[in-house]
Design a protein around this motif. Structure first.
Motif, short mmCIF file in Angstrom:
data_model
loop_
_atom_site.label_atom_id
_atom_site.label_comp_id
_atom_site.label_asym_id
_atom_site.label_seq_id
_atom_site.Cartn_x
_atom_site.Cartn_y
_atom_site.Cartn_z
N LYS A 1 -10.64 -44.58 72.30
CA LYS A 1 -10.84 -43.47 73.34
C LYS A 1 -12.16 -42.94 73.46
CE LYS A 1 -6.04 -41.91 72.22
NZ LYS A 1 -5.10 -40.92 71.56
N TRP A 2 -12.93 -43.09 72.44
CA TRP A 2 -14.29 -42.66 72.35
C TRP A 2 -14.80 -43.45 73.70
CZ3 TRP A 2 -19.30 -44.67 72.09
CH2 TRP A 2 -20.32 -43.82 71.88
N VAL A 3 -14.96 -44.87 73.76
CA VAL A 3 -15.69 -45.51 74.79
C VAL A 3 -15.39 -45.05 76.00
CG1 VAL A 3 -15.58 -47.70 75.83
CG2 VAL A 3 -15.91 -47.74 73.44
N HIS A 4 -13.72 -44.75 76.34
CA HIS A 4 -13.60 -44.36 77.67
C HIS A 4 -13.84 -43.00 77.86
CE1 HIS A 4 -11.35 -47.95 78.29
NE2 HIS A 4 -10.61 -47.72 77.69
N GLY A 5 -13.91 -42.13 76.78
CA GLY A 5 -14.33 -40.62 76.97
C GLY A 5 -15.67 -40.53 77.21
N ARG B 1 -15.46 -53.72 68.67
CA ARG B 1 -15.06 -52.40 69.13
C ARG B 1 -16.61 -51.42 68.99
NH1 ARG B 1 -11.63 -52.22 72.10
NH2 ARG B 1 -9.85 -52.68 70.49
N ILE B 2 -17.36 -51.90 68.02
CA ILE B 2 -18.72 -51.25 68.14
C ILE B 2 -19.61 -51.60 69.21
CG2 ILE B 2 -20.78 -51.10 66.68
CD1 ILE B 2 -19.07 -51.30 64.01
N LEU B 3 -19.13 -53.01 69.47
CA LEU B 3 -20.05 -53.20 70.64
C LEU B 3 -19.89 -52.74 71.86
CD1 LEU B 3 -20.20 -57.44 69.99
CD2 LEU B 3 -22.17 -55.79 70.47
N LEU C 1 -17.09 -62.69 70.65
CA LEU C 1 -18.43 -62.44 70.73
C LEU C 1 -19.30 -62.67 71.83
CD1 LEU C 1 -19.37 -63.11 66.84
CD2 LEU C 1 -18.94 -60.89 67.92
N VAL C 2 -19.08 -63.84 72.49
CA VAL C 2 -19.75 -64.40 73.48
C VAL C 2 -19.45 -63.54 74.79
CG1 VAL C 2 -19.76 -66.81 72.78
CG2 VAL C 2 -18.00 -66.15 74.53
N VAL C 3 -18.52 -62.83 74.79
CA VAL C 3 -18.14 -61.82 75.96
C VAL C 3 -19.32 -60.89 76.06
CG1 VAL C 3 -16.67 -60.21 77.02
CG2 VAL C 3 -15.82 -62.43 75.96
N TYR C 4 -19.79 -60.71 74.85
CA TYR C 4 -21.03 -59.75 74.87
C TYR C 4 -22.42 -60.21 74.56
CZ TYR C 4 -17.04 -56.81 73.39
OH TYR C 4 -15.98 -56.23 73.12
N SER C 5 -22.33 -61.57 75.36
CA SER C 5 -23.43 -62.46 75.08
C SER C 5 -24.91 -61.89 75.45
CB SER C 5 -23.32 -63.88 75.94
OG SER C 5 -23.15 -63.55 77.14
N ASP C 6 -24.99 -61.00 76.57
CA ASP C 6 -25.97 -60.33 76.98
C ASP C 6 -26.66 -59.41 75.95
OD1 ASP C 6 -26.21 -62.14 79.36
OD2 ASP C 6 -25.20 -60.55 80.38
N TYR D 1 -21.47 -49.57 71.70
CA TYR D 1 -22.86 -49.75 71.83
C TYR D 1 -23.02 -50.01 73.48
CZ TYR D 1 -27.53 -51.75 71.81
OH TYR D 1 -28.76 -51.96 72.05
N GLU D 2 -22.23 -50.73 74.20
CA GLU D 2 -22.27 -50.97 75.48
C GLU D 2 -22.22 -49.76 76.55
OE1 GLU D 2 -21.80 -55.64 75.96
OE2 GLU D 2 -20.22 -54.64 76.64
N ALA D 3 -21.08 -48.92 75.96
CA ALA D 3 -20.97 -47.86 76.75
C ALA D 3 -21.93 -46.85 76.60
CB ALA D 3 -19.58 -47.18 76.16
N LEU D 4 -22.51 -46.67 75.52
CA LEU D 4 -23.51 -45.73 75.20
C LEU D 4 -24.85 -46.15 76.02
CD1 LEU D 4 -24.05 -43.01 74.12
CD2 LEU D 4 -24.91 -44.30 71.99
N ALA D 5 -25.10 -47.30 75.95
CA ALA D 5 -26.25 -47.78 76.50
C ALA D 5 -25.99 -47.83 78.04
CB ALA D 5 -26.50 -49.36 76.19
#
Length: 683
Positions: free
Chosen positions: A300-304, A365-367, A446-451, A370-374
């Motif tokens: 919910k935080w990510v979408h929020g 989930r932390i990734l 994990l490799v979905v978040y490779s970049d 991280y990606e949402a905030l970045a």
């Protein structure tokens, strides 16, 4: 003779008295003007006249001439807006006296609202405020006497109330029902079906084989609220709010404006966060939440975060720019103050997650966080510009860095789990171990978040990679390791931990052949997972070829360990030659057939219970066995079968035809009891 009475005093008016009468008239006129200008109601006028009469009874005559309040003051039978309209008719609001009288008039009816009155009344009131503010700024007689200050103070108090009322009445509520449906749909399409979404238990089989690449792309289907700008306040109220803000700013009431505006917008944004499911939780509260619940809160935080930035904060910035155009500094200050609590609530949860105890299942989930905030920080920099926003951006980047550290820390923890995991319960059929399924699904995710991971995992982490991790240690392996990305280095290291763990688990089997089956099953599963995902691109063909070579080695070892003894009974050692008597030859041949039957049956009973899940590997093993056993048996039977066929109970020794053996071998590695009654025929 008596004297005559003096003439009446009033008849004896000296010439000097004419000037005194004129002076009295001027005093009465001045008092009349004071009462008319300052009195705000009939009662107030009566009170002022009563006070003046205490000094001179002649002031009481003012009441007979004063009819101002009979025609213009609000009464019980007339509405405040009607009174204001009457007062405004024919007035030139450049005259401070008339402007002040209109401001005082509205102040007598606090329950009435200027901006709910007819449009002309609101315009007249704002014009009156402009006059009062201008007189106060000019420092003329009205300002010197304090009258302008009083009028401005009354006007600002009313405008403050009007501002509060307009902002609350015209605030556009967030569509909670639509947003909840959106969040629920996104939740159902998320990665919950992956093994890595649950806590790691290497002893429990994970049967789900979801494709994380596809799952994540589905989970990130555009939120319908992303990039959607909607009005936070109804557009028809914006002009009125701006008019109020401009006058409060010009009058020097910026602090009161900030207090009202920011307080209301802050509370409304807080309600929006509640709708979005972004809760206000302390670090201690977050750390006490069970993983299943925390996982849901993180989603919910990510979408929020995306909704808050792209809809709410963008709309908030636009509203500030529209309403607070009176001052750039005021506009930036109000935006920061209005949204600071909202941003801090978002950041506090991110900080709390970042310092939670390390656990492998939290990485993905932390990734996401991280990606949402970045992703939104560049957008936030466009919203929080200038000095007031610098601290906000600094805090955002700080939380982003701590989330990145949490990702790296949890990956290190995952490596430790792989190294320290020491379950001693072997898979009875030699099939794929749960830890293999878990780890490979984890790595595929994990490799979905490779970049992102390539940015987080610096090159120093690669220095810890075992150069023998690719099962070689030769020069080509050195070159291979140099070609890997930071994530590639970490994957090779984690794979080496897994393979070492599986090597130890294979030793739990007493049967060497079953050790080989276990190794082949797990290695092939690993290879297939690598080949069918982005892992293959990152690890490359070199890594895959090494593992396929290991499968071939295990296949050869299996054949040697499991079937060498069986085949040893079919070796031609000179039976039936001239140096050996027929009787002795017949006896030895029968013994060989008997031993072969026993060894073959023993292999059959055990290996039909073994399991090779991959159909291609299973068939290849059966073919390899057949190619070694069937020709040898057929040759031995053809050469020495006659020595047994001529005697009694020949079926006791020649138990199988080559076709029978072929049928028996087809039952191997199915993981269940084979058919023990295959048809047998004698040659």
């Amino acid at each position: 003779m008596s004297a005559s009475p003096p003439p009446p005093e009033e008849e004896a008016v000296p010439l000097a008295g004419v000037g005194a009468v004129a002076g009295n008239d001027r005093v009465l006129a001045a008092a009349h003007h004071i009462v008319k200008s300052l009195a705000t109601s009939k009662n107030a006028a009566d009170d002022m006249i009563r006070i003046l009469s205490g000094f001179d009874y002649r002031f009481s005559n003012i009441t007979s001439d004063l009819d101002l309040f009979h025609s213009t003051s609000p009464s019980r039978s007339r509405s405040p807006t009607d009174a204001a309209s009457s007062e405004a008719e024919g007035l030139s609001l450049s005259d401070f006296d008339e402007a002040a009288r209109l401001i005082h008039l509205w102040d007598t009816t606090p329950e009435a609202l200027v901006f709910e009155a007819p449009e002309d009344d609101a315009a007249n009131y704002l014009a009156a405020v402009d006059v009062a503010v201008d007189h106060l700024a000019a420092g003329g007689p009205a300002a010197a006497s304090g009258r302008a200050g009083v009028a401005v103070q009354l006007a600002m108090a009313r405008l403050e109330d009007e501002l509060r009322h307009l902002m609350l009445r015209h605030a556009v509520p967030l569509d909670a029902s639509g947003l909840y449906c959106s969040l629920r749909r996104l939740s159902l399409e998320s990665m919950d079906d992956l093994d890595t979404s649950s806590e790691f238990d290497p002893t429990t089989p994970h049967s789900q084989e979801g494709a994380p690449d596809t799952a994540r792309s589905a989970s990130l289907v555009g939120n319908p609220f992303d990039d959607q700008l909607f009005d936070l306040v109804r557009p028809d109220a914006v002009d009125e709010l701006r008019a109020i803000a401009e006058r409060m700013g010009r009058a020097g009431y910026a602090s009161e404006l900030v207090q009202v505006y920011c307080g209301i917008r802050r509370d409304l944004l807080d309600e929006c966060l509640t709708v979005l499911g972004v809760e206000r939780l302390s670090i201690d509260e977050v750390q006490r939440v069970e993983w299943k619940q925390l996982n849901d809160k993180m989603k919910k935080w990510v979408h929020g975060v995306k909704t808050v930035v792209r809809s709410l904060l963008t709309g908030e910035r636009r509203l500030c720019d529209q309403v607070l155009a009176v001052s750039d500094e005021l506009r930036d200050e109000c935006f920061v103050e209005s949204t600071k609590v909202c941003i801090m609530q978002i950041l506090n949860f991110g900080d709390a997650v970042a310092v939670c105890p390390r656990s492998p299942e939290k990485v993905s989930r932390i990734l996401d966080m991280y990606e949402a905030l970045a992703e939104v920080i560049p957008e936030l920099k466009e919203l929080y510009y200038g000095t007031p926003g610098d601290d906000v951006i600094c805090d955002l980047e700080g939380v982003l860095g701590r989330l990145g550290d949490a990702v790296k820390g949890n990956l290190l923890e995952f490596g430790k789990v792989l190294q320290q995991e020491s379950s001693r319960r072997p898979m009875m059929a030699g099939e794929i171990h749960p830890i293999t399924r878990y780890v490979m699904n984890y790595l595929r995710l994990l490799v979905v978040y490779s970049d992102t991971l390539d940015k987080l995992l610096d090159e120093d982490a690669a220095g810890d990679v075992d150069h023998n991790a690719s099962n070689g240690g030769a020069d080509d392996d050195e070159e291979y390791l140099k070609s890997l990305t930071p994530l590639g280095h970490r994957l090779v290291k984690l794979m080496s931990y897994l393979e070492a763990n599986l090597e130890e688990k294979s030793k739990l089997y007493e049967d060497g052949a079953l050790q080989c089956i276990f190794s082949m099953n797990n290695t092939l599963y690993i290879v297939q997972k690598v080949k069918d995902s982005e892992l293959g691109r990152i690890l490359g063909d070199h890594w895959t070829r090494r593992r396929r070579g290991k499968i071939r080695q295990n296949s050869k070892s299996y054949l040697r360990i499991s079937w060498t003894k069986v085949l040893s009974y079919l070796k031609d050692d000179g039976h039936g030659s001239g140096s050996v008597s027929l009787g002795n030859s017949s006896s030895r041949v029968k013994e060989k057939f008997k031993n072969f039957n026993f060894a073959f049956d023993e292999n059959y009973r055990s290996q039909t219970l073994w399991k090779v899940p991959d159909p291609q590997l299973r068939e290849e093993l059966k073919i390899s066995i057949s190619e070694n056993v069937i020709p040898a048996y057929r040759a031995f039977l053809g050469r020495y079968g006659s020595l047994v066929d001529n005697g009694r109970n020949s079926g006791k020794y020649i138990k199988y035809t080559p076709e029978d053996l072929e049928n028996q071998l087809s039952d191997l590695f199915e993981g269940s009891l084979g058919s023990a009654n295959h048809s047998r025929r004698r040659l």
